[in-house]
Design a protein around this motif. Structure first.
Motif: not given
Length: 315
Positions: A21-22, A25-26, A28-29, A89, A93, A302, A305-306, A309
């Motif tokens: 999930l972390a 998210f990183a 995709g963002l 994504i 992931a 990336s 944000s990783w 998350a």
């Protein structure tokens, strides 16, 4: 990055889910933030006739973005972005999860954190998801190089997929029997490039963060952690991009080549000779400016944000 703090002990399944999930998210963002620049870079790398005049300068990248908006509308900046997310994504992931697991295995203590082990962990990360996500990248490149001005005539992912399958069936050799192999045009050079690229990113990322932890006080680290991560992520992406960029140009050219040579796979040597004959050594660095303009914020976003998350998910 291991910050040395205590984390809860999760089961393998729960750890993998949280880590995925972390990472997703990183990925995709970051990809969404730089999608317009990514499309311009692909158009320049593949020497698109409509965009080649924008190559060679930072201003050209901005002009290319403006031209896309003028001729294709704002949505043109994100043409193929759905496929980008469909690849980015799961790739992020799987990649970040594999890195977490492999780095714990290769580097269980700070004494094990050598440059070779960091490079190896990053290289394994880069190769882990590539076979599964590469077809999405090929489809995205095909969509990105299309420059139809009429939105009604722009290709959809399904049109691109049918076209690539048709190319495979019309080719000689094994792709006539297994047309899905045509989705792996340029895969070999991509696999070769991902080892130094991903390995280099994590090598620089871990090395510079370790230096920050060694040289800065805990209070300074805590107050500036996000800034440090953004800077280190930008440096990591920049160095790896410059070192492996010629391989990326060769890969993109092979991926886009189906439009010009649908009846056969264009090999590595043929692609290199064609680029050298047509553009000389400079052709292997076409779009590097916009590539760096994209890579700096992408990897900064990336990697940072990783970490955000992971902190939010307590892993």
């Amino acid at each position: 990055m291991n910050d040395g703090g205590k984390r809860p002990q999760y089961s393998d399944t729960e750890f993998i889910v949280r880590s995925a999930l972390a990472g997703g998210f990183a990925g995709g963002l970051a990809k969404t933030a730089v999608a317009p620049l990514d499309r311009v870079k692909i158009l320049l790398q593949t020497h698109n006739a409509e965009f080649i005049r924008f190559a060679g300068s930072w201003r050209g990248a901005v002009q290319a973005l403006q031209y896309i908006v003028q001729t294709q509308g704002f949505r043109g900046l994100y043409q193929g972005h759905t496929l980008t997310l469909a690849r980015a994504i799961p790739h992020a992931a799987v990649g970040y999860t594999v890195y977490d697991k492999v780095s714990k295995w290769l580097m269980p203590t700070p004494e094990h954190q050598t440059s070779v082990r960091r490079l190896t962990a990053g290289a394994i990360t880069g190769m882990s998801a590539l076979p599964l996500t590469y077809p999405f990248e090929l489809i995205r490149v095909r969509l990105a190089v299309e420059t139809a001005h009429d939105s009604a005539t722009r290709p959809t992912p399904w049109i691109a997929i049918r076209g690539i399958m048709s190319e495979g069936r019309s080719s000689g050799g094994i792709t006539r029997v297994f047309p899905f192999l045509h989705f792996y045009r340029g895969f070999t050079v991509s696999l070769l490039g991902t080892v130094p690229y991903r390995g280099g990113i994590f090598l620089v990322w871990e090395t510079l963060n370790a230096q920050a932890r060694a040289r800065l006080s805990p209070a300074t680290l805590d107050a500036n952690q996000t800034r440090i991560h953004l800077v280190v992520g930008a440096i990591a992406g920049t160095t790896s991009q410059v070192a492996t960029y010629p391989l990326e140009v060769i890969r993109r050219t092979q991926q886009a080549s189906g439009k010009g040579t649908p009846n056969r796979m264009v090999g590595f040597q043929e692609t290199v000779r064609g680029l050298w004959t047509e553009t000389g050594w400079r052709g292997f660095f076409t779009g590097l400016g916009v590539g760096l303009f994209k890579q700096v914020p992408m990897h900064a976003i990336s990697l940072t944000s990783w970490q955000w998350a992971k902190k939010a998910l307590n892993i």
